[in-house]
Scaffold this active site. Structure first.
Site, PDB file in Angstrom:
ATOM      1  N   LYS A 189       9.272  -0.252   8.527  1.00 61.58           N
ATOM      2  CA  LYS A 189       9.995   0.199   8.626  1.00 61.58           C
ATOM      3  C   LYS A 189      10.308   0.928   6.613  1.00 61.58           C
ATOM      4  O   LYS A 189      10.400   0.237   5.955  1.00 61.58           O
ATOM      5  CB  LYS A 189      11.995   0.275   9.007  1.00 61.58           C
ATOM      6  CG  LYS A 189      13.273   1.681   8.584  1.00 61.58           C
ATOM      7  CD  LYS A 189      13.265   2.821   9.229  1.00 61.58           C
ATOM      8  CE  LYS A 189      14.349   3.728   9.254  1.00 61.58           C
ATOM      9  NZ  LYS A 189      13.758   4.264   8.533  1.00 61.58           N
ATOM     10  N   LYS A 192       6.491   1.367   3.339  1.00 61.56           N
ATOM     11  CA  LYS A 192       7.089   1.646   2.587  1.00 61.56           C
ATOM     12  C   LYS A 192       5.436   3.347   1.951  1.00 61.56           C
ATOM     13  O   LYS A 192       4.465   2.763   2.470  1.00 61.56           O
ATOM     14  CB  LYS A 192       7.107   1.283   1.055  1.00 61.56           C
ATOM     15  CG  LYS A 192       8.378   1.720  -0.458  1.00 61.56           C
ATOM     16  CD  LYS A 192       9.068   1.687   0.674  1.00 61.56           C
ATOM     17  CE  LYS A 192      10.510   2.544  -0.625  1.00 61.56           C
ATOM     18  NZ  LYS A 192      11.537   2.587  -0.241  1.00 61.56           N
ATOM     19  N   ASN A 243      21.081   8.596  -5.760  1.00 60.09           N
ATOM     20  CA  ASN A 243      22.038   8.159  -4.295  1.00 60.09           C
ATOM     21  C   ASN A 243      22.297   7.615  -4.806  1.00 60.09           C
ATOM     22  O   ASN A 243      24.382   7.287  -4.430  1.00 60.09           O
ATOM     23  CB  ASN A 243      20.439   8.560  -3.155  1.00 60.09           C
ATOM     24  CG  ASN A 243      21.584   7.996  -2.069  1.00 60.09           C
ATOM     25  OD1 ASN A 243      21.709   6.857  -1.700  1.00 60.09           O
ATOM     26  ND2 ASN A 243      21.907   8.529  -1.678  1.00 60.09           N
TER      27      ASN A 243
END
Ligand code: NAD
Length: 426
Positions: A82, A118, A233
């Site tokens: 992930k 990634k 972000n």
């Protein structure tokens, strides 16, 4: 022009300061401290799988441009891999590999049933149209489709990618799979199965770490002077959370420069004026450089932009007593040593920025069960996870007499090392 200059400087610095080698050295050190044989290091020092893809995109001017992308899957002994997808001109194969290893460590630290992955594409989305970005995002998913999927490898957003890009990617995968597959990717818009709290999760996790670190140093976050490098972000939500908690955000930056005011910046105004790539300083004349900002007066410093920002050249000049790494890899090995020797409490990336993958995990669980939690439920679960992880690593550093980064690596690497052994891989 300014963008090219900023990118060139980072690329040069990253070439000199190889994030993969320094990550491998710390993993080796952590495994030795835990008593694992060398073959475990040999397995974990590189991703199990690394895919390079070439993505043709028809550009708006009628030409076809070929982009290079990567997907790294570090170790899937614990569960599916992930990790985010980065769109940036400085993306390199080594960087993507290092980022996938850091994701494995984060999953270990916050105890998720995942390994690390990634992805990255060499591109500058700031110079691409909406249509070109959509074509690139869909082309990348088609190119990596054989190795990804809800039970294999689950992507997410990273630098210069957002929920719209996740939506295109989910749609492309769902079309190929011939099923609606929200569990293929996280960081989606809420209406497509995204989770409450995902967008601000990394910043929330960093805020929780800042509060825990401040307690250890008897520092009140209310009234503390904070500098946040990066206003995307992670950095923008973080500035807002700290501002709302009563901290004085004295400095922020983006790829083009930095703003500093010892009396505190007007964060709500800056949030209102920033663009979707986290750029705001272009609106001002009297800006500082990112380098000057990092060395400015503050109590808490949060690098929340890119790698290799605190190096042996500037580590002696950092004024903060607490440094919390929201970005991946912002501090080099030498600088970690200097900061630790100077008594600065350094909360490492693999712990501090693990809030993002934690809520991504919550998103994936909700997608799999088809039942969704409230924002309050997500926040409570994230708080528990981050406080527990912070204190485990703080205590490990204290008990084993190692710095916080090595302690985090020791905690993070253990689960995948054990899982790899039980599977009979080493
Ligand atoms: P983003 O794209 O939203 O924002 C990046 C910010 O960094 C922007 O303000 C940009 O102007 C600035 N920036 C880019 N290049 C720069 C440079 N060369 N010098 C100074 N500033 C520069 O990205 P983000 O999602 O906020 O990610 C920031 C960092 O946090 C990255 O290291 C990322 O890997 C890490 N991170 C993000 C998440 C997440 O969920 N978004 C999770 C974990 C870690």
């Amino acid at each position: 022009m300014v963008a090219e200059k900023a990118a060139d400087t980072t690329k040069e610095r990253n070439n000199q300061l190889d994030v993969l080698s320094s990550t491998q050295a710390t993993i080796k050190n952590a495994l030795e401290k835990l008593g694992y044989p060398d073959e475990v290091y040999e397995l974990l020092k590189e991703p199990l799988r690394m895919m390079t893809v070439r993505i043709p995109v028809r550009m708006d001017d009628g030409s076809t441009k070929i982009f290079t992308g990567y997907r790294a899957q570090h170790n899937d002994a614990v569960g599916p891999t992930k990790g985010g997808i980065r769109f940036h001109p400085d993306v390199t194969e080594k960087e993507v590999k290092a980022l996938s290893i850091w994701m494995s460590l984060k999953a270990g630290i916050v105890d998720l049933p995942y390994g690390g992955g990634k992805g990255g594409i060499i591109c500058d989305p700031r110079e691409m149209s909406f249509r070109e970005l959509e074509a690139l995002s869909r082309g990348y998913v088609r190119a990596i489709s054989q190795i990804v999927g809800p039970t294999k490898d689950i992507p997410a957003p990273d630098v210069f990618t957002n929920s719209q890009i996740m939506a295109w990617m989910m749609d492309e995968y769902s079309r190929m799979d011939e099923f609606n597959s929200p569990g293929f990717i996280t960081g989606k818009p809420i209406v497509l199965g995204g989770s409450h709290g995902r967008e601000s999760a990394t910043a929330k996790g960093v805020t929780i770490c800042i509060n825990e670190a401040a307690k250890k140093r008897n520092l009140s976050v209310k009234g503390a002077k904070v500098i946040v490098q990066g206003f995307g972000n992670a950095g923008s939500f973080l500035s807002k959370f700290l501002h709302d908690e009563g901290a004085i955000v004295v400095g922020i930056s983006d790829a083009y420069g930095a703003l500093y005011d010892p009396e505190g910046l007007d964060i709500d105004y800056l949030l209102d004026r920033r663009d979707s790539f986290g750029t705001v300083t272009k609106l001002f004349n009297n800006t500082l450089t990112n380098k000057e900002l990092l060395e400015s007066e503050c109590d808490i410093l949060v690098p929340a932009a890119v790698e290799n920002q605190i190096t042996k050249e500037n580590a002696h000049n950092i004024k903060a007593s607490i440094v919390v790494e929201a970005a991946n890899g912002p501090t080099t090995t030498e600088a970690t040593k200097i900061l630790t020797e100077r008594g600065i409490l350094l909360v490492p990336d693999v712990l501090a920025s693990a809030g993002g993958v934690t809520v991504s995990y919550f998103e994936w669980v909700q997608n799999n069960q088809g039942y969704y939690w409230t924002e309050e439920e997500i926040e409570e679960k994230l708080l528990q996870t981050m406080v527990k992880s912070f204190n485990t690593i703080y205590d490990t550093a204290h008990n084993r007499k190692v710095d916080m980064r090595l302690a985090a690596y020791m905690v993070g690497v253990r689960k995948m090392a054990e899982a790899s052994r039980f599977r009979g891989w080493v």
